[in-house]
Write an enzyme that holds these catalytic residues in place. Structure first.
Site, PDB file in Angstrom:
ATOM      1  N   HIS A 259       5.729  -0.663  -2.935  1.00 45.69           N
ATOM      2  CA  HIS A 259       5.284   0.040  -4.152  1.00 45.69           C
ATOM      3  C   HIS A 259       5.492   1.549  -4.058  1.00 45.69           C
ATOM      4  CE1 HIS A 259       2.601  -3.600  -5.418  1.00 45.69           C
ATOM      5  NE2 HIS A 259       3.827  -3.715  -5.866  1.00 45.69           N
TER       6      HIS A 259
ATOM      7  N   CYS B 238       7.703  20.214 -12.628  1.00 44.49           N
ATOM      8  CA  CYS B 238       8.996  20.539 -12.005  1.00 44.49           C
ATOM      9  C   CYS B 238       9.393  21.960 -12.403  1.00 44.49           C
ATOM     10  CB  CYS B 238      10.014  19.530 -12.538  1.00 44.49           C
ATOM     11  SG  CYS B 238      11.668  19.751 -11.900  1.00 44.49           S
TER      12      CYS B 238
ATOM     13  N   ASN C  44       0.828  -1.207   0.000  1.00 46.27           N
ATOM     14  CA  ASN C  44       0.000   0.000   0.000  1.00 46.27           C
ATOM     15  C   ASN C  44       0.860   1.254   0.000  1.00 46.27           C
ATOM     16  OD1 ASN C  44      -1.985  -1.875   0.237  1.00 46.27           O
ATOM     17  ND2 ASN C  44      -2.367  -1.525   2.412  1.00 46.27           N
ATOM     18  N   VAL C  45       0.268   2.329  -0.498  1.00 49.04           N
ATOM     19  CA  VAL C  45       1.016   3.590  -0.566  1.00 49.04           C
ATOM     20  C   VAL C  45       0.316   4.648   0.293  1.00 49.04           C
ATOM     21  CG1 VAL C  45       1.981   3.065  -2.848  1.00 49.04           C
ATOM     22  CG2 VAL C  45      -0.175   4.330  -2.708  1.00 49.04           C
TER      23      VAL C  45
HETATM   24  P1  OAD Z   1      -6.378  -6.346  -4.254  1.00 45.81           P
HETATM   25  O1  OAD Z   1      -7.436  -5.337  -4.512  1.00 45.81           O
HETATM   26  O2  OAD Z   1      -5.899  -7.163  -5.389  1.00 45.81           O
HETATM   27  O3  OAD Z   1      -6.869  -7.369  -3.128  1.00 45.81           O
HETATM   28  C1  OAD Z   1      -7.436  -6.931  -1.936  1.00 45.81           C
HETATM   29  C2  OAD Z   1      -7.633  -8.134  -1.029  1.00 45.81           C
HETATM   30  O4  OAD Z   1      -8.167  -7.647   0.191  1.00 45.81           O
HETATM   31  C3  OAD Z   1      -8.614  -9.173  -1.559  1.00 45.81           C
HETATM   32  O5  OAD Z   1      -8.066 -10.481  -1.405  1.00 45.81           O
HETATM   33  C4  OAD Z   1      -9.848  -9.003  -0.675  1.00 45.81           C
HETATM   34  O6  OAD Z   1     -10.532 -10.246  -0.432  1.00 45.81           O
HETATM   35  C5  OAD Z   1      -9.229  -8.489   0.607  1.00 45.81           C
HETATM   36  N1  OAD Z   1     -10.120  -7.653   1.437  1.00 45.81           N
HETATM   37  C6  OAD Z   1     -11.162  -6.886   1.065  1.00 45.81           C
HETATM   38  N2  OAD Z   1     -11.704  -6.277   2.132  1.00 45.81           N
HETATM   39  C7  OAD Z   1     -10.963  -6.650   3.199  1.00 45.81           C
HETATM   40  C8  OAD Z   1     -11.002  -6.362   4.597  1.00 45.81           C
HETATM   41  N3  OAD Z   1     -11.916  -5.534   5.121  1.00 45.81           N
HETATM   42  N4  OAD Z   1     -10.084  -6.941   5.394  1.00 45.81           N
HETATM   43  C9  OAD Z   1      -9.145  -7.781   4.879  1.00 45.81           C
HETATM   44  N5  OAD Z   1      -9.056  -8.095   3.588  1.00 45.81           N
HETATM   45  C10 OAD Z   1      -9.947  -7.531   2.751  1.00 45.81           C
HETATM   46  O7  OAD Z   1      -5.182  -5.551  -3.533  1.00 45.81           O
HETATM   47  P2  OAD Z   1      -3.641  -5.964  -3.410  1.00 45.81           P
HETATM   48  O8  OAD Z   1      -3.473  -7.426  -3.243  1.00 45.81           O
HETATM   49  O9  OAD Z   1      -3.039  -5.067  -2.406  1.00 45.81           O
HETATM   50  O10 OAD Z   1      -0.169  -2.337  -7.297  1.00 45.81           O
HETATM   51  O11 OAD Z   1      -3.125  -5.539  -4.832  1.00 45.81           O
HETATM   52  C11 OAD Z   1      -1.764  -5.648  -5.129  1.00 45.81           C
HETATM   53  C12 OAD Z   1      -1.358  -4.541  -6.054  1.00 45.81           C
HETATM   54  O12 OAD Z   1      -2.229  -4.498  -7.170  1.00 45.81           O
HETATM   55  C13 OAD Z   1      -1.468  -3.156  -5.481  1.00 45.81           C
HETATM   56  O13 OAD Z   1      -0.392  -2.794  -4.630  1.00 45.81           O
HETATM   57  C14 OAD Z   1      -1.484  -2.298  -6.705  1.00 45.81           C
HETATM   58  C15 OAD Z   1      -2.490  -3.102  -7.501  1.00 45.81           C
HETATM   59  O14 OAD Z   1      -2.470  -2.976  -8.851  1.00 45.81           O
HETATM   60  C16 OAD Z   1       0.251  -1.325  -8.057  1.00 45.81           C
HETATM   61  O15 OAD Z   1      -0.427  -0.359  -8.291  1.00 45.81           O
HETATM   62  C17 OAD Z   1       1.656  -1.521  -8.580  1.00 45.81           C
END
Ligand code: OAD
Length: 253
Positions: free
Chosen positions: A124, A153, A107-108
């Site tokens: 990231h 810039c 996360n950012v």
């Molecule tokens: P995703 O949106 O792919 O996945 C989110 C996860 O959180 C899913 O498995 C959901 O089931 C779960 N979830 C939803 N609500 C929740 C809650 N209240 N508590 C716990 N879990 C919950 O997000 P990421 O896996 O973080 O990258 O995605 C990875 C990367 O894809 C991000 O960092 C971003 C994105 O494209 C870049 O932008 C480079």
């Protein structure tokens, strides 16, 4: 093999954390959903509104920075107003208890740091800094955003938030540190990630191959759940972390 029932899973997870200590957390967008920041995938996700091919690749940014900056400024607006929830605070407390050694976050949003976590690896990047795509000068984003979109810039070229777009490499130090943490930890706590985006999604496998016990917190099953996860605490991050922390405080630690 994933634990499904029997002895209370929270107690089992707390006992593993308390006895092995030396834990690392890997977090994704799901941990911040209850802070009001939508995840990326799924019906409420960012990628339902914004096609990642048009908004999230470095090629798309360079081709049409103004369009991508519209999404980014909406996202930054949300991030600066968000506060940590009990899941972020639980991880910070686990660090203070001497159980958790670091958080690797995809996360950012900076919410782990706001919650008090000290060792956070921002896999990231961090949008609170902007970097010029031409001369590499850096600026704090809060100073520049609000001037105009896209921010520029002093040299006249476009500024990019210092986050990783698809097609860009992971910051070298973050990747090295994360792989070291994965190899050296005894427990990996994976919270709120779909584990669909490489190379972050490879971290649990590295940890597992080096002997770590994998605890996953997610309301859904993911690609990790069946083969990599040892205990799946199925639920929302804040509730699951509150319950896990309560169990740790009440004796497992
Ligand atoms: P995703 O949106 O792919 O996945 C989110 C996860 O959180 C899913 O498995 C959901 O089931 C779960 N979830 C939803 N609500 C929740 C809650 N209240 N508590 C716990 N879990 C919950 O997000 P990421 O896996 O973080 O990258 O995605 C990875 C990367 O894809 C991000 O960092 C971003 C994105 O494209 C870049 O932008 C480079």
């Amino acid at each position: 093999m994933r634990a499904r029932g029997g002895k209370d899973l929270y107690r089992q997870a707390a006992e593993v954390l308390a006895s092995r200590r030396n834990a690392v957390a890997l977090t994704g967008a799901g941990i911040s959903v209850e802070s009001g920041i939508p995840a990326f995938r799924g019906s409420q996700g960012m990628w339902e509104r914004f096609d990642p091919a048009e908004y999230a690749t470095i090629g798309a940014f360079l081709e049409n920075p103004a369009k991508v900056w519209e999404m980014l400024s909406e996202m930054l607006d949300l991030l600066v107003r968000a506060s940590p929830n009990p899941a972020h605070r639980g991880l910070a407390e686990m660090e203070r208890m001497g159980i958790l050694r670091s958080v690797i976050t995809q996360n950012v949003d900076g919410l782990h740091q706001s919650a008090g976590s000290r060792k956070v690896i921002e896999y990231h990047g961090n949008p609170l800094e902007l970097v010029c795509i031409h001369c590499w000068k850096r600026y704090p984003s809060l100073e520049k955003i609000g001037e105009r979109i896209p921010p520029r810039c002093a040299c006249g070229k476009i500024l990019k938030p210092d986050i990783v777009f698809f097609g860009e490499p992971i910051p070298w130090i973050a990747q090295e540190d994360s792989e070291t943490e994965a190899r050296e930890c005894s427990v990996l706590l994976v919270v709120g990630t779909s584990a669909q985006v490489m190379p972050a999604s490879g971290i649990p496998r590295i940890a597992k191959e080096h002997g770590a016990f994998i605890i996953e917190i997610n309301p859904e099953e993911t690609s990790l759940t069946e083969k990599i996860t040892d205990i799946h605490l199925q639920g929302r991050a804040s509730l699951a972390m509150e319950r896990l922390m309560e169990t740790l405080r009440n004796g497992a630690a």
